[in-house]
Enzyme design. Sequence first.
Site, PDB file in Angstrom:
ATOM      1  N   ARG A  16       0.951  -1.443  -0.287  1.00  0.00           N
ATOM      2  CA  ARG A  16      -0.054  -0.346   0.094  1.00  0.00           C
ATOM      3  C   ARG A  16       1.076   1.856   0.420  1.00  0.00           C
ATOM      4  NH1 ARG A  16      -4.007  -0.402   4.624  1.00  0.00           N
ATOM      5  NH2 ARG A  16      -1.645  -1.708   5.853  1.00  0.00           N
ATOM      6  N   LEU A  18       1.212   3.952  -2.345  1.00  0.00           N
ATOM      7  CA  LEU A  18       0.348   4.583  -2.807  1.00  0.00           C
ATOM      8  C   LEU A  18      -0.271   5.433  -2.105  1.00  0.00           C
ATOM      9  CD1 LEU A  18       0.737   6.324  -5.615  1.00  0.00           C
ATOM     10  CD2 LEU A  18      -1.801   5.054  -5.757  1.00  0.00           C
ATOM     11  N   LYS A 112     -20.340   3.031  -5.932  1.00  0.00           N
ATOM     12  CA  LYS A 112     -20.300   1.758  -6.903  1.00  0.00           C
ATOM     13  C   LYS A 112     -19.602   1.012  -8.606  1.00  0.00           C
ATOM     14  CE  LYS A 112     -22.216  -1.726  -4.355  1.00  0.00           C
ATOM     15  NZ  LYS A 112     -20.889  -3.118  -4.665  1.00  0.00           N
ATOM     16  N   ASP A 600     -27.411  -7.976  11.871  1.00  0.00           N
ATOM     17  CA  ASP A 600     -27.295  -7.122  10.639  1.00  0.00           C
ATOM     18  C   ASP A 600     -27.279  -7.510   9.628  1.00  0.00           C
ATOM     19  OD1 ASP A 600     -26.506  -5.242  12.177  1.00  0.00           O
ATOM     20  OD2 ASP A 600     -24.933  -5.478  12.647  1.00  0.00           O
ATOM     21  N   GLU A 666     -31.321   2.866   6.966  1.00  0.00           N
ATOM     22  CA  GLU A 666     -30.576   4.132   7.447  1.00  0.00           C
ATOM     23  C   GLU A 666     -32.057   5.038   5.893  1.00  0.00           C
ATOM     24  OE1 GLU A 666     -27.037   4.617   5.233  1.00  0.00           O
ATOM     25  OE2 GLU A 666     -27.488   6.142   4.438  1.00  0.00           O
ATOM     26  N   HIS A 695     -23.034   9.848   9.915  1.00  0.00           N
ATOM     27  CA  HIS A 695     -21.799   9.989   9.218  1.00  0.00           C
ATOM     28  C   HIS A 695     -20.614  10.904  10.421  1.00  0.00           C
ATOM     29  CE1 HIS A 695     -24.496   6.768   7.197  1.00  0.00           C
ATOM     30  NE2 HIS A 695     -23.094   5.938   7.072  1.00  0.00           N
TER      31      HIS A 695
HETATM   32  N1  GLN Z   1     -23.871  -4.209  14.262  1.00  0.00           N
HETATM   33  C1  GLN Z   1     -22.897  -3.211  13.285  1.00  0.00           C
HETATM   34  C2  GLN Z   1     -22.317  -0.994  13.982  1.00  0.00           C
HETATM   35  O1  GLN Z   1     -22.847  -0.866  14.738  1.00  0.00           O
HETATM   36  C3  GLN Z   1     -23.010  -2.600  12.319  1.00  0.00           C
HETATM   37  C4  GLN Z   1     -22.422  -2.057  11.113  1.00  0.00           C
HETATM   38  C5  GLN Z   1     -22.925  -1.414  10.112  1.00  0.00           C
HETATM   39  O2  GLN Z   1     -23.969  -1.379   9.738  1.00  0.00           O
HETATM   40  N2  GLN Z   1     -22.202  -1.194   9.087  1.00  0.00           N
HETATM   41  O3  GLN Z   1     -21.574  -1.011  13.461  1.00  0.00           O
END
Ligand code: GLN
Length: 755
Positions: A16, A18, A112, A600, A666, A695
Amino acid sequence: MNTTHITGFPRVGAKRELKFSIEKFWKGEISETEVFQVAKEIRQKNRALQKQAKINLVPVGDFSYYDHVLDAQILVGAIPERFGFDVTQLNLQQYSELARGNKNQPAIEMTKWFDTNYHYLVPEWKSDTQFQPVTTELIRQIKEAKEEGYDFKPTIIGPLSLLWLGKAKGESFDRLTLLPKLIETYEQILRELIAEGASWIHIDEPILAVDLEDKWIQSFEPTYKALANTSAKLIIGTYFDSVAEHADLLKSLPIHGLHIDLIRAPEQIDSFLNNWPSNKVLSLGVIDGRNVWKADLSKIYDFLKPIQEKLGNQLWLSTSCSLLHTPQDLSVEEKLDDELKEWLAFSAQKVQELGILKQALAHGKEAVKEAFEQSDKAADSRKNSKRIHKQEVKSRLQNLTSDADRRKSPFLDRFDAQQKVLNLPLLPTTTIGSFPQTKEIRQARAQFKKGELSQADYIAAMKKEIEFVVKAQEKLDLDVLVHGEPERNDMVEYFGEQLDGYAFTQFGWVQSYGSRCVKPPIIYGDVVRPKPMTVEWSRYAQSLTSHPMKGMLTGPVTMLQWSFVRNDIERSEVAKQIALALNDEVLDLEKAGIKVIQIDEPAYREGLPLKRQDWDAYLDWASQSFRLSYGNVQDETQIHTHMCYSEFNDILPAIAAMDADVITIETSRSDMELLDAFVKFKYPNDIGPGVYDIHSPRVPTNDEIHHLIQKALEVIPARRLWINPDCGLKTRGWEETNAALKIMVDEAKKFRKQL
Ligand code: GLN
Ligand code: ZN
């Protein structure tokens, strides 16, 4: 002899280099010139590896300081005007600002790259976007390759794919209206490349493998007729799926060659062999550019031999797609055992495999006997190894009863049973799992891994953290608590490390975006859970509180999607194996008194095939795998799932088919837009749409959260609604986390009173 070539080689360097260099540049620690030097050395090494492997045409243009789609935007002179940069004079600082944003401008949006985990910068098209050839950087790299004496092949994204990959900004318009101007610029670019001595030019048109509207398909002929005027020798590159439906078109285009992916779509070969024009090259992607397994050379040789007899030197050999998606070099791995290493090939090894195939086709297998013997041996041992094949796993899958993936009762009955145990208020509040991962937590984990911290001390440190997190949640008065996941580095790695059948590399990095790389685990064998993975942590956390504590697992589809997956059995089978291993964990959690378990699946949608016609088959086994992971739980046990990162409107039936009691999802960034789709579809179970975006460190206001809950209540019955953030909180700090959650709980309580 058959020509060997590749579409691209990884560009971050075997260790890695770069990444580290450009990140230093961003911090102001080194100069642009120093980054250029590191980059040049990487390119030199990459070319040398290809030369050693007897690759005939070395790609130029596959290297990038950040993203090759950004480079293509520069090449055609069309970067977003809003930055105010002169595209012909860009320096590395400005280039980086396009990718990362600056004080005045947000970064170019990222998304993506087809069905990979690579992310590209999305071109911003306006109805008046102007183009001009800006070949400075590409030609600099061509000169570099020429000076070293290489036969090179400029490799660029084609005009139609470039247009298609971008988004119309401002007032909406048809991107294809930009095509005539763009073609002119491509013609100029091709002429400049020819003047630089390029004989072959490789133009990628990956959009040929997706479901493409007719008007785009119809644009191929005029586009390539125009480009043929330059008398460039063009080879069009396709990958990631079949392009057989366009075989007639591709045979008739005035180009000199075509590349197709025979790893993803081996069946398409017949459509092309049939009447393949004698004046065109057919490049076959026979070495997997997306995965880490050593090729079965004998099998590929037997496949290629008759084709070679038919096509002669019109047959070229290549990897299925750019090697961008495979780690760089297996030989730097020090910790993988020899047996496993014999089964693997990274980019440096894959180009060698191409060279070997070429020699075998030219001089017979005897000429490269040793390589074939090694490959046969690996294929044989992968077929028979006890480390890979476990009878108990196979029997368990074969003997699944028809209710192995069904809850005992329908949702509403379960809901009543769960309410008796959980006794939750209306609009229950919860979080998604992780709490801030402080420096101390990371340090403790790292020290434990290195053996600098004893197991007892490590466990004590984690327990202390769990206690802290539980207290904080009690103080906030959340309803369903979590333990905070301090013991987890990564949601896939954490489980993979505890499951049989998974392996981890030291340097198996692949670029995710810019300087960001990920190191996916390798699933090489049947997956088994030797012993409980999370039970002790969850049991401890539950012992600290009278609130329900959520057990927290990563689902089978996400475990699969974020790993390199074995290619000797179907992906669906691997997913189900993982599901059964997780099911052992779910049942153990239940036994330990955990009443709510979240599985999840953030990557559930990512697994969708490129073509719609293949969606149902995927969603079928994906949802079944998810259901298998909670098979046999009691009605009283509440199963949650969580999803993020994408839009879900188009797969709601498949989300409902997972039959989780609660889904947290989300939504806040889209102002709850997603919910309309849930309502239209009549999603039957409980939903927790995220009421704030995790975020950013910004603490939402009461009004904002109020507004989002209000919006959710307009469409979802209060009985079905949960209140939670968008995702886990591990990247956040404590201060903003406490503040935001307090507002969230307060607002939930206000609504509760009203109701
Ligand atoms: N349970 C995970 C967290 O809270 C879920 C992460 C995710 O959805 N990417 O970090
Ligand atoms: Zn999430």
